[in-house]
Scaffold this motif. Structure first.
Motif, short mmCIF file in Angstrom:
data_model
loop_
_atom_site.label_atom_id
_atom_site.label_comp_id
_atom_site.label_asym_id
_atom_site.label_seq_id
_atom_site.Cartn_x
_atom_site.Cartn_y
_atom_site.Cartn_z
N THR A 106 34.58 33.34 45.43
CA THR A 106 34.60 33.19 43.97
C THR A 106 34.47 34.55 43.32
O THR A 106 33.61 35.36 43.69
CB THR A 106 33.41 32.29 43.50
OG1 THR A 106 33.54 31.01 44.11
CG2 THR A 106 33.41 32.14 41.98
N ARG A 107 35.35 34.80 42.33
CA ARG A 107 35.29 36.08 41.60
C ARG A 107 34.77 35.83 40.19
O ARG A 107 35.12 34.85 39.54
CB ARG A 107 36.68 36.73 41.56
CG ARG A 107 37.11 37.28 42.94
CD ARG A 107 38.39 38.11 42.84
NE ARG A 107 38.28 39.24 41.93
CZ ARG A 107 37.70 40.41 42.23
NH1 ARG A 107 37.16 40.59 43.41
NH2 ARG A 107 37.67 41.37 41.33
N ILE A 108 33.91 36.76 39.76
CA ILE A 108 33.24 36.60 38.46
C ILE A 108 33.44 37.87 37.64
O ILE A 108 33.37 38.99 38.16
CB ILE A 108 31.73 36.35 38.65
CG1 ILE A 108 31.49 35.19 39.63
CG2 ILE A 108 31.04 36.03 37.33
CD1 ILE A 108 30.17 35.25 40.35
N SER A 109 33.69 37.67 36.33
CA SER A 109 33.87 38.81 35.43
C SER A 109 32.72 38.83 34.42
O SER A 109 32.36 37.80 33.85
CB SER A 109 35.21 38.66 34.70
OG SER A 109 35.34 39.68 33.73
N PHE A 110 32.13 40.01 34.22
CA PHE A 110 31.03 40.18 33.26
C PHE A 110 31.45 41.17 32.19
O PHE A 110 32.08 42.19 32.50
CB PHE A 110 29.78 40.73 33.96
CG PHE A 110 29.35 39.93 35.16
CD1 PHE A 110 28.47 38.88 35.03
CD2 PHE A 110 29.83 40.24 36.43
CE1 PHE A 110 28.06 38.14 36.14
CE2 PHE A 110 29.43 39.52 37.55
CZ PHE A 110 28.54 38.46 37.40
N GLY A 111 31.09 40.88 30.94
CA GLY A 111 31.37 41.83 29.85
C GLY A 111 32.83 42.18 29.76
O GLY A 111 33.19 43.37 29.72
N ASP A 112 33.69 41.14 29.71
CA ASP A 112 35.15 41.35 29.60
C ASP A 112 35.70 42.29 30.66
O ASP A 112 36.54 43.16 30.38
CB ASP A 112 35.51 41.89 28.19
CG ASP A 112 35.22 40.86 27.11
OD1 ASP A 112 35.35 39.65 27.40
OD2 ASP A 112 34.81 41.25 26.00
N GLY A 113 35.17 42.17 31.87
CA GLY A 113 35.73 42.94 32.99
C GLY A 113 35.08 44.29 33.21
O GLY A 113 35.48 45.03 34.11
N LEU A 114 34.05 44.62 32.38
CA LEU A 114 33.33 45.89 32.56
C LEU A 114 32.70 45.92 33.96
O LEU A 114 32.59 46.96 34.61
CB LEU A 114 32.25 46.00 31.48
CG LEU A 114 31.60 47.35 31.27
CD1 LEU A 114 32.63 48.40 30.86
CD2 LEU A 114 30.50 47.27 30.22
#
Length: 344
Positions: A106-114
């Protein structure tokens, strides 16, 4: 010895939800081990109980803003991550909510990809290993995106991140604050030094296991979580010299206490070094290093209640807690303090 032996009844409204404006304005209960007597004071009165030649030992760990909110890249579903332990090569052991759908890959993005993360493994306790990808300095990104991981009993949002840090916090790595130290201001620490009291520091990175309830009836069956500690050479010398010269070693908080007791040999000498400790202190334990303890008021049936009972005696502690409830003390992380004074 049963876990239920350490239960006390606490009205919900006595759980402190916010820190006081002035750190040192909290109350201080003085509990004398000699005769079990109790005095109700203010925290700044701690100076009256310290003697020249004593050594106050503080834990200089720093809490990281370890709670992150992100979205799964595949579905956009909200996911909450709590950083627990840093491994090598930007891999962290994490607690993930909701956990069931957080599968390997599973891939997760935080802060619009920051910041981006990928779950690379599922380990014991259901925790996940997550590999993070980013440009720049991880700590700076974390400071920007992360929130302080406040204990589950605090429901209010913290307005100022620094209020869940001690004024001497230095080495990043904790998932929770060593809360007995939150009462000290820089001014009060200066007054402690002026009185001829040494201040030594150790480091123990506090894990979330601090809040993990004891789930077994028999206290001795409980297994403690492991936490990383460091005792520097010059600080070990300072603390050992205090003992040699007849001064008292006073731990600020259960984390300083656990570090000192972990790193002290049966000969009563504190050894410099670093490592992981799983020390579990409960009644019957023989203290090798600390003489007295400054601490907050702890959760019923917790390992910390067991630790203070080991030092002061269970009856004295239970009586002191009854008194604290009666006198409307503020409890837990942002609450008031107790000085367990083992002065003969």
């Amino acid at each position: 010895m049963k876990t239920s032996d350490f239960y006390y009844d606490l009205p919900q409204e006595l759980i402190a939800q916010d820190p006081l404006t002035d750190r040192s304005a909290s109350r201080l209960m003085h509990l004398s081990i000699k005769d079990g007597s109790i005095e109700h004071r203010h925290f700044t009165d701690i100076l009256e109980y310290l003697n020249p030649g004593d050594c106050l030992v503080i834990n200089d760990t720093k809490v990281i803003p370890a709670r992150l909110y992100g979205h799964k890249e595949e579905t956009g579903a909200l996911i909450e991550i709590l950083l627990l332990k840093r491994n090598e090569n930007d891999v962290w052991e994490c607690l993930v909510k909701p956990g069931k759908k957080a599968r390997k890959g599973t891939r997760i993005s935080f802060g619009d990809g920051l910041l981006k993360g990928e779950i690379v493994d599922v380990i014991e306790d259901g925790n996940r290993l997550i590999h993070f990808e980013y440009n720049g300095i991880f700590e700076e990104i974390l400071d920007q995106l992360g929130e302080m991981p406040l204990p589950p009993y605090i429901t209010h949002k913290l307005q100022d991140k620094n209020r869940y840090q001690t004024v001497y916090a230095k080495h990043e790595g904790s998932a929770a604050a060593p809360t007995a130290g939150l009462h000290f201001t820089k001014e009060l620490l200066e007054k402690v030094k002026e009185k001829g009291v040494q201040i030594a520091h150790v480091t123990l990175h506090v894990g979330l296991g601090t809040f993990r309830p004891v789930k077994v009836d028999d206290v001795e069956q409980h297994h403690m979580h492991s936490e990383y500690y460091v005792v520097e050479e010059d600080q070990a010398k300072l603390i050992n010299d205090t003992k040699k010269n007849g001064g008292r070693v006073i731990a600020v908080g259960t984390t300083s206490c656990r570090t000192l007791e972990s790193a002290t040999g049966e000969d009563g000498v504190l050894k410099a070094g670093s490592g992981w400790t799983e020390i579990f202190i409960y009644p019957g334990y023989h203290f090798k290093m600390i003489d007295s303890l400054i601490t907050n008021f702890h959760l019923p049936e917790s390992t910390l209640m067991m630790l203070v009972s080991a030092l002061a005696g269970k009856e004295k502690i239970m009586h002191a807690y009854e008194e604290a409830v009666k006198e409307r003390y503020r409890f837990f992380s942002f609450g008031d303090a107790m000085f367990i004074d083992c002065n003969p």
